[in-house]
Motif scaffolding. Structure first.
Motif, PDB file in Angstrom:
ATOM      1  N   LYS A 179       4.100   6.894   0.102  1.00  0.00           N
ATOM      2  CA  LYS A 179       4.166   8.090  -0.751  1.00  0.00           C
ATOM      3  C   LYS A 179       5.586   8.600  -0.931  1.00  0.00           C
ATOM      4  CE  LYS A 179       1.783  12.523  -1.348  1.00  0.00           C
ATOM      5  NZ  LYS A 179       0.785  13.442  -0.749  1.00  0.00           N
TER       6      LYS A 179
ATOM      7  N   LEU B 236      -7.068   2.371  -1.566  1.00  0.00           N
ATOM      8  CA  LEU B 236      -5.775   2.552  -0.909  1.00  0.00           C
ATOM      9  C   LEU B 236      -5.494   4.031  -0.700  1.00  0.00           C
ATOM     10  CD1 LEU B 236      -3.390   0.000  -2.689  1.00  0.00           C
ATOM     11  CD2 LEU B 236      -4.541  -0.233  -0.490  1.00  0.00           C
ATOM     12  N   GLU B 237      -4.891   4.324   0.447  1.00  0.00           N
ATOM     13  CA  GLU B 237      -4.462   5.684   0.755  1.00  0.00           C
ATOM     14  C   GLU B 237      -2.961   5.663   0.995  1.00  0.00           C
ATOM     15  OE1 GLU B 237      -4.992   9.205   4.118  1.00  0.00           O
ATOM     16  OE2 GLU B 237      -6.045   7.294   4.346  1.00  0.00           O
TER      17      GLU B 237
ATOM     18  N   SER C 194      -8.250  -0.932   7.825  1.00  0.00           N
ATOM     19  CA  SER C 194      -7.335   0.123   7.377  1.00  0.00           C
ATOM     20  C   SER C 194      -6.726  -0.220   6.015  1.00  0.00           C
ATOM     21  CB  SER C 194      -6.212   0.327   8.396  1.00  0.00           C
ATOM     22  OG  SER C 194      -5.246   1.230   7.893  1.00  0.00           O
ATOM     23  N   CYS C 195      -6.689   0.772   5.126  1.00  0.00           N
ATOM     24  CA  CYS C 195      -6.057   0.625   3.814  1.00  0.00           C
ATOM     25  C   CYS C 195      -5.013   1.717   3.612  1.00  0.00           C
ATOM     26  CB  CYS C 195      -7.107   0.690   2.707  1.00  0.00           C
ATOM     27  SG  CYS C 195      -8.253  -0.717   2.694  1.00  0.00           S
ATOM     28  N   THR C 196      -4.425   2.165   4.702  1.00  0.00           N
ATOM     29  CA  THR C 196      -3.432   3.228   4.664  1.00  0.00           C
ATOM     30  C   THR C 196      -2.035   2.630   4.568  1.00  0.00           C
ATOM     31  OG1 THR C 196      -4.834   4.672   6.012  1.00  0.00           O
ATOM     32  CG2 THR C 196      -2.504   5.222   5.894  1.00  0.00           C
TER      33      THR C 196
ATOM     34  N   ASP D 128      -0.471   2.218  12.110  1.00  0.00           N
ATOM     35  CA  ASP D 128      -1.771   2.457  11.476  1.00  0.00           C
ATOM     36  C   ASP D 128      -2.494   1.159  11.163  1.00  0.00           C
ATOM     37  OD1 ASP D 128      -1.874   5.346  11.270  1.00  0.00           O
ATOM     38  OD2 ASP D 128      -0.222   5.190   9.854  1.00  0.00           O
TER      39      ASP D 128
ATOM     40  N   GLU E 196       4.603   1.852   9.735  1.00  0.00           N
ATOM     41  CA  GLU E 196       3.281   1.560   9.180  1.00  0.00           C
ATOM     42  C   GLU E 196       2.433   0.736  10.136  1.00  0.00           C
ATOM     43  OE1 GLU E 196       2.439   0.793   4.713  1.00  0.00           O
ATOM     44  OE2 GLU E 196       2.501  -1.188   5.654  1.00  0.00           O
TER      45      GLU E 196
ATOM     46  N   ILE F 221       0.382   7.543   2.191  1.00  0.00           N
ATOM     47  CA  ILE F 221       0.818   8.679   3.021  1.00  0.00           C
ATOM     48  C   ILE F 221       2.335   8.692   3.104  1.00  0.00           C
ATOM     49  CG2 ILE F 221      -1.298   8.741   4.368  1.00  0.00           C
ATOM     50  CD1 ILE F 221       0.206   7.286   6.616  1.00  0.00           C
TER      51      ILE F 221
ATOM     52  N   ARG G 214     -14.002   1.573  -0.715  1.00  0.00           N
ATOM     53  CA  ARG G 214     -12.742   1.667   0.026  1.00  0.00           C
ATOM     54  C   ARG G 214     -11.577   1.549  -0.938  1.00  0.00           C
ATOM     55  NH1 ARG G 214     -12.676  -1.828   5.193  1.00  0.00           N
ATOM     56  NH2 ARG G 214     -14.263  -0.268   5.676  1.00  0.00           N
TER      57      ARG G 214
END
Length: 335
Positions: free
Chosen positions: A205, A332-333, A199-201, A194, A191, A335, A330
Protein backbone atom coordinates in the motif's frame (compact mmCIF):
# COMPACT_ATOMS: atom_id res chain seq x y z
CA UNK A 1 3.16 -35.75 18.70
CA UNK A 2 2.99 -38.65 16.28
CA UNK A 3 5.88 -38.68 13.80
CA UNK A 4 5.17 -39.74 10.22
CA UNK A 5 8.36 -41.16 8.74
CA UNK A 6 9.15 -41.21 5.03
CA UNK A 7 9.02 -44.67 3.41
CA UNK A 8 12.32 -46.43 2.73
CA UNK A 9 11.41 -47.16 -0.87
CA UNK A 10 11.41 -43.54 -2.07
CA UNK A 11 12.62 -43.31 -5.72
CA UNK A 12 16.10 -41.90 -6.28
CA UNK A 13 14.69 -38.93 -8.19
CA UNK A 14 12.68 -37.82 -5.17
CA UNK A 15 15.72 -38.29 -2.92
CA UNK A 16 17.74 -36.02 -5.21
CA UNK A 17 14.93 -33.46 -5.27
CA UNK A 18 14.88 -33.39 -1.48
CA UNK A 19 18.68 -33.12 -1.33
CA UNK A 20 18.66 -30.13 -3.70
CA UNK A 21 16.11 -28.31 -1.54
CA UNK A 22 17.96 -29.15 1.69
CA UNK A 23 21.19 -27.59 0.35
CA UNK A 24 19.24 -24.51 -0.74
CA UNK A 25 17.61 -24.08 2.69
CA UNK A 26 21.00 -24.58 4.34
CA UNK A 27 22.53 -21.96 2.04
CA UNK A 28 19.75 -19.52 2.83
CA UNK A 29 20.04 -19.96 6.58
CA UNK A 30 23.70 -20.77 7.24
CA UNK A 31 25.99 -20.17 4.27
CA UNK A 32 26.74 -16.55 5.25
CA UNK A 33 27.91 -17.61 8.70
CA UNK A 34 29.99 -20.48 7.28
CA UNK A 35 31.65 -18.23 4.70
CA UNK A 36 32.52 -15.64 7.33
CA UNK A 37 34.00 -18.23 9.69
CA UNK A 38 35.99 -19.84 6.86
CA UNK A 39 37.39 -16.47 5.70
CA UNK A 40 38.59 -15.59 9.21
CA UNK A 41 39.78 -19.08 10.12
CA UNK A 42 41.98 -19.35 7.03
CA UNK A 43 44.11 -16.47 8.33
CA UNK A 44 45.21 -18.72 11.22
CA UNK A 45 46.30 -21.62 9.02
CA UNK A 46 49.00 -22.21 6.44
CA UNK A 47 46.38 -21.25 3.84
CA UNK A 48 46.23 -17.66 5.10
CA UNK A 49 47.26 -16.43 1.65
CA UNK A 50 43.87 -17.55 0.26
CA UNK A 51 42.00 -15.11 2.50
CA UNK A 52 44.62 -12.40 1.99
CA UNK A 53 44.38 -12.61 -1.80
CA UNK A 54 40.60 -12.80 -1.63
CA UNK A 55 40.50 -9.68 0.57
CA UNK A 56 42.50 -7.81 -2.08
CA UNK A 57 40.16 -9.09 -4.82
CA UNK A 58 37.14 -8.19 -2.70
CA UNK A 59 38.37 -4.58 -2.41
CA UNK A 60 39.03 -4.27 -6.14
CA UNK A 61 35.68 -5.86 -7.00
CA UNK A 62 33.63 -4.15 -4.27
CA UNK A 63 31.38 -2.21 -6.69
CA UNK A 64 30.41 -5.19 -8.83
CA UNK A 65 27.15 -6.08 -7.01
CA UNK A 66 25.89 -2.58 -7.87
CA UNK A 67 27.14 -2.79 -11.46
CA UNK A 68 25.01 -5.63 -12.78
CA UNK A 69 26.77 -8.43 -10.94
CA UNK A 70 28.69 -11.26 -12.60
CA UNK A 71 26.48 -14.17 -13.63
CA UNK A 72 27.92 -17.57 -14.48
CA UNK A 73 25.75 -19.55 -16.88
CA UNK A 74 27.07 -22.89 -15.67
CA UNK A 75 25.74 -22.07 -12.20
CA UNK A 76 22.36 -20.91 -13.48
CA UNK A 77 22.01 -24.04 -15.63
CA UNK A 78 23.06 -26.52 -12.94
CA UNK A 79 21.06 -29.74 -12.71
CA UNK A 80 20.66 -29.07 -8.98
CA UNK A 81 18.10 -26.35 -9.75
CA UNK A 82 16.10 -28.66 -12.01
CA UNK A 83 15.79 -31.14 -9.16
CA UNK A 84 14.71 -28.28 -6.89
CA UNK A 85 12.16 -27.14 -9.47
CA UNK A 86 10.64 -30.61 -9.62
CA UNK A 87 10.47 -30.95 -5.83
CA UNK A 88 7.56 -28.50 -5.53
CA UNK A 89 7.19 -28.23 -8.64
CA UNK A 90 7.74 -24.62 -9.79
CA UNK A 91 6.25 -23.31 -13.04
CA UNK A 92 6.72 -19.97 -14.82
CA UNK A 93 3.71 -18.71 -16.82
CA UNK A 94 3.85 -15.97 -19.46
CA UNK A 95 0.70 -13.94 -20.18
CA UNK A 96 2.21 -11.32 -22.51
CA UNK A 97 5.22 -10.81 -24.75
CA UNK A 98 8.14 -8.70 -23.51
CA UNK A 99 10.04 -6.69 -26.12
CA UNK A 100 13.79 -7.45 -25.76
CA UNK A 101 14.53 -3.91 -26.96
CA UNK A 102 13.14 -2.54 -23.70
CA UNK A 103 14.11 -2.79 -20.05
CA UNK A 104 11.50 -3.83 -17.48
CA UNK A 105 11.01 -3.38 -13.76
CA UNK A 106 8.98 -6.24 -12.30
CA UNK A 107 7.38 -6.49 -8.89
CA UNK A 108 7.37 -9.99 -7.44
CA UNK A 109 4.62 -10.91 -4.96
CA UNK A 110 4.45 -12.36 -2.37
CA UNK A 111 7.83 -12.70 -0.67
CA UNK A 112 6.92 -15.93 1.12
CA UNK A 113 9.37 -17.24 3.70
CA UNK A 114 12.39 -17.95 1.49
CA UNK A 115 11.25 -16.58 -1.91
CA UNK A 116 11.68 -19.96 -3.62
CA UNK A 117 9.73 -18.96 -6.73
CA UNK A 118 11.75 -15.79 -7.26
CA UNK A 119 15.03 -17.69 -6.93
CA UNK A 120 14.21 -20.56 -9.30
CA UNK A 121 12.55 -18.38 -11.94
CA UNK A 122 15.02 -15.48 -12.04
CA UNK A 123 18.30 -16.87 -10.68
CA UNK A 124 18.31 -20.16 -12.58
CA UNK A 125 17.19 -21.48 -15.94
CA UNK A 126 15.32 -24.41 -14.40
CA UNK A 127 11.88 -23.00 -15.27
CA UNK A 128 12.95 -21.97 -18.78
CA UNK A 129 13.07 -18.21 -18.36
CA UNK A 130 15.26 -17.60 -21.43
CA UNK A 131 13.00 -19.79 -23.56
CA UNK A 132 9.85 -17.96 -22.48
CA UNK A 133 11.42 -14.51 -22.68
CA UNK A 134 14.18 -14.65 -25.31
CA UNK A 135 16.54 -11.70 -25.29
CA UNK A 136 15.67 -10.71 -21.71
CA UNK A 137 18.28 -10.93 -18.93
CA UNK A 138 16.79 -11.16 -15.41
CA UNK A 139 18.38 -9.50 -12.38
CA UNK A 140 16.92 -10.21 -8.94
CA UNK A 141 17.62 -7.65 -6.22
CA UNK A 142 18.80 -8.84 -2.80
CA UNK A 143 19.57 -7.04 0.44
CA UNK A 144 22.95 -5.30 0.15
CA UNK A 145 24.03 -6.79 3.48
CA UNK A 146 24.63 -10.22 1.93
CA UNK A 147 27.08 -8.84 -0.63
CA UNK A 148 29.38 -7.84 2.22
CA UNK A 149 29.95 -11.48 3.15
CA UNK A 150 33.18 -12.96 1.71
CA UNK A 151 32.77 -15.81 -0.78
CA UNK A 152 28.97 -15.61 -0.48
CA UNK A 153 28.87 -12.42 -2.55
CA UNK A 154 30.40 -14.27 -5.49
CA UNK A 155 27.95 -17.15 -5.16
CA UNK A 156 25.03 -14.70 -5.22
CA UNK A 157 26.31 -12.78 -8.22
CA UNK A 158 26.93 -16.00 -10.16
CA UNK A 159 23.16 -16.65 -10.09
CA UNK A 160 22.27 -13.14 -11.31
CA UNK A 161 21.54 -11.44 -8.00
CA UNK A 162 22.36 -7.76 -7.59
CA UNK A 163 22.45 -5.37 -4.67
CA UNK A 164 19.15 -3.75 -3.65
CA UNK A 165 20.18 -0.12 -3.76
CA UNK A 166 19.21 2.73 -6.07
CA UNK A 167 22.60 2.80 -7.80
CA UNK A 168 22.30 -0.88 -8.66
CA UNK A 169 18.76 -0.50 -9.99
CA UNK A 170 19.68 2.52 -12.11
CA UNK A 171 22.68 0.72 -13.60
CA UNK A 172 20.42 -2.07 -14.93
CA UNK A 173 17.50 0.11 -16.05
CA UNK A 174 19.53 2.77 -17.86
CA UNK A 175 21.14 0.36 -20.32
CA UNK A 176 20.21 1.77 -23.72
CA UNK A 177 20.32 -1.56 -25.57
CA UNK A 178 17.40 -2.86 -23.49
CA UNK A 179 16.76 -6.52 -22.77
CA UNK A 180 17.11 -6.27 -18.99
CA UNK A 181 14.56 -7.22 -16.36
CA UNK A 182 15.04 -5.95 -12.82
CA UNK A 183 12.99 -8.01 -10.36
CA UNK A 184 12.16 -6.55 -6.95
CA UNK A 185 10.42 -8.50 -4.19
CA UNK A 186 8.48 -5.41 -3.17
CA UNK A 187 7.17 -6.62 0.20
CA UNK A 188 10.69 -7.47 1.30
CA UNK A 189 11.68 -9.11 4.53
CA UNK A 190 8.85 -7.50 6.48
CA UNK A 191 6.23 -9.20 4.31
CA UNK A 192 7.70 -12.58 5.25
CA UNK A 193 6.23 -12.09 8.74
CA UNK A 194 2.75 -12.52 7.22
CA UNK A 195 3.68 -15.50 5.05
CA UNK A 196 1.57 -18.54 5.95
CA UNK A 197 -0.64 -20.94 3.98
CA UNK A 198 -3.68 -19.21 2.52
CA UNK A 199 -2.41 -15.69 3.15
CA UNK A 200 -3.08 -13.09 0.43
CA UNK A 201 -1.74 -10.10 2.35
CA UNK A 202 0.80 -7.96 0.50
CA UNK A 203 2.90 -5.18 1.98
CA UNK A 204 2.39 -2.80 -0.92
CA UNK A 205 0.00 0.00 0.00
CA UNK A 206 2.76 2.46 0.87
CA UNK A 207 5.64 0.92 -1.07
CA UNK A 208 6.14 3.38 -3.91
CA UNK A 209 9.90 3.62 -4.34
CA UNK A 210 9.93 1.07 -7.17
CA UNK A 211 7.20 3.05 -8.98
CA UNK A 212 9.19 6.28 -8.70
CA UNK A 213 12.24 4.45 -10.06
CA UNK A 214 10.24 3.18 -13.05
CA UNK A 215 8.99 6.70 -13.84
CA UNK A 216 12.47 8.21 -13.59
CA UNK A 217 13.75 5.71 -16.16
CA UNK A 218 10.58 5.44 -18.25
CA UNK A 219 10.63 1.69 -17.63
CA UNK A 220 7.45 -0.40 -18.02
CA UNK A 221 6.25 -2.04 -14.80
CA UNK A 222 5.36 -5.73 -14.83
CA UNK A 223 3.33 -7.26 -11.97
CA UNK A 224 4.07 -10.86 -10.99
CA UNK A 225 2.12 -13.05 -8.61
CA UNK A 226 3.55 -16.35 -7.43
CA UNK A 227 0.68 -18.65 -6.47
CA UNK A 228 1.65 -21.11 -3.75
CA UNK A 229 4.61 -19.09 -2.47
CA UNK A 230 3.05 -18.67 0.97
CA UNK A 231 2.07 -22.35 1.25
CA UNK A 232 5.54 -23.85 1.68
CA UNK A 233 5.90 -23.30 5.43
CA UNK A 234 3.83 -22.88 8.56
CA UNK A 235 4.72 -19.95 10.80
CA UNK A 236 4.35 -19.47 14.53
CA UNK A 237 1.46 -17.11 15.22
CA UNK A 238 2.69 -13.52 15.43
CA UNK A 239 -0.36 -11.23 15.23
CA UNK A 240 0.29 -7.50 15.07
CA UNK A 241 0.73 -6.08 18.54
CA UNK A 242 1.97 -9.36 20.02
CA UNK A 243 5.30 -9.44 21.85
CA UNK A 244 6.73 -11.75 19.19
CA UNK A 245 5.80 -9.42 16.33
CA UNK A 246 7.21 -6.42 18.18
CA UNK A 247 10.45 -8.30 18.77
CA UNK A 248 10.65 -9.32 15.11
CA UNK A 249 10.11 -5.75 13.96
CA UNK A 250 12.76 -4.52 16.39
CA UNK A 251 15.30 -7.06 15.16
CA UNK A 252 14.49 -6.13 11.56
CA UNK A 253 15.17 -2.47 12.30
CA UNK A 254 18.53 -3.40 13.83
CA UNK A 255 19.71 -6.05 11.34
CA UNK A 256 17.73 -5.27 8.19
CA UNK A 257 16.38 -8.81 7.95
CA UNK A 258 13.22 -10.33 9.39
CA UNK A 259 13.24 -13.50 11.46
CA UNK A 260 10.00 -15.42 10.91
CA UNK A 261 9.78 -18.55 13.05
CA UNK A 262 8.79 -21.13 10.46
CA UNK A 263 8.58 -24.89 10.16
CA UNK A 264 7.37 -27.57 7.76
CA UNK A 265 8.73 -31.13 7.34
CA UNK A 266 12.02 -32.93 7.85
CA UNK A 267 14.34 -34.89 5.59
CA UNK A 268 13.29 -38.38 6.66
CA UNK A 269 9.93 -37.58 8.24
CA UNK A 270 6.96 -35.39 7.41
CA UNK A 271 6.01 -34.08 10.85
CA UNK A 272 8.46 -31.26 11.63
CA UNK A 273 11.61 -29.58 10.32
CA UNK A 274 12.81 -26.76 8.07
CA UNK A 275 12.37 -28.47 4.71
CA UNK A 276 9.46 -26.89 2.77
CA UNK A 277 6.35 -28.85 1.93
CA UNK A 278 6.03 -30.34 -1.55
CA UNK A 279 3.43 -27.86 -2.75
CA UNK A 280 3.27 -26.39 -6.27
CA UNK A 281 4.34 -22.83 -7.04
CA UNK A 282 3.07 -21.16 -10.19
CA UNK A 283 4.61 -17.78 -10.97
CA UNK A 284 2.42 -15.78 -13.34
CA UNK A 285 4.03 -12.88 -15.20
CA UNK A 286 1.52 -10.13 -16.04
CA UNK A 287 1.46 -7.71 -18.94
CA UNK A 288 3.70 -4.60 -19.00
CA UNK A 289 2.29 -1.31 -17.76
CA UNK A 290 3.61 1.59 -19.90
CA UNK A 291 5.26 4.36 -17.87
CA UNK A 292 5.96 7.88 -19.10
CA UNK A 293 9.47 9.01 -18.27
CA UNK A 294 9.92 11.98 -15.97
CA UNK A 295 13.11 12.77 -14.08
CA UNK A 296 11.38 14.31 -11.06
CA UNK A 297 7.84 12.95 -10.79
CA UNK A 298 5.44 14.58 -8.35
CA UNK A 299 3.81 12.65 -5.53
CA UNK A 300 0.53 12.75 -7.42
CA UNK A 301 2.12 11.24 -10.53
CA UNK A 302 3.73 8.48 -8.47
CA UNK A 303 0.39 7.77 -6.75
CA UNK A 304 -1.40 7.49 -10.09
CA UNK A 305 1.05 4.94 -11.49
CA UNK A 306 1.12 3.09 -8.16
CA UNK A 307 -2.68 2.78 -8.17
CA UNK A 308 -2.60 1.51 -11.73
CA UNK A 309 -0.04 -1.09 -10.68
CA UNK A 310 -2.23 -2.21 -7.77
CA UNK A 311 -5.21 -2.54 -10.12
CA UNK A 312 -3.25 -4.62 -12.63
CA UNK A 313 -1.85 -6.86 -9.91
CA UNK A 314 -5.32 -7.38 -8.44
CA UNK A 315 -6.66 -8.15 -11.92
CA UNK A 316 -3.86 -10.67 -12.55
CA UNK A 317 -4.66 -12.42 -9.27
CA UNK A 318 -8.42 -12.54 -9.92
CA UNK A 319 -8.01 -13.86 -13.47
CA UNK A 320 -5.77 -16.77 -12.45
CA UNK A 321 -6.73 -17.68 -8.87
CA UNK A 322 -9.34 -20.28 -9.85
CA UNK A 323 -6.67 -22.27 -11.73
CA UNK A 324 -4.60 -22.60 -8.56
CA UNK A 325 -7.36 -23.56 -6.12
CA UNK A 326 -7.76 -20.14 -4.52
CA UNK A 327 -11.33 -19.78 -3.13
CA UNK A 328 -13.59 -17.42 -5.06
CA UNK A 329 -14.18 -15.26 -1.98
CA UNK A 330 -10.46 -14.72 -1.30
CA UNK A 331 -8.94 -11.47 -2.59
CA UNK A 332 -5.65 -9.61 -2.29
CA UNK A 333 -5.25 -7.37 0.74
CA UNK A 334 -2.81 -4.47 0.47
CA UNK A 335 -1.37 -3.15 3.74
Amino acid sequence: MKIEFAPLSVPLQRRLQTASVVQWVFSFLSLAQCCTVAFIALFFTRFWLVSALYAAWWFIDREKPSKGGRRIHAVRNSVVWRYMRDYFPITLVKTAELDPRQNYLVGFHPHGILAAGAFINFCTEASGFSTLFPGITPHLMMLSLWFRVPFLRDCLMSAGLVSSDKESASYVLQKLEGGNMLAIIVGGAQEALDARPGSCTLLLKNRKGFVRLAIQHGTPLVPIFSFGENDLFEQVRNPKGSWLRQLQHRLQQIMGISLPIFYARGIFQYSFGLVPYRRPICTVVGKPIPVQRKHRPSEEEVDQVHQKYLNELRKLFEEHKAKYNIPEDRHLEFI
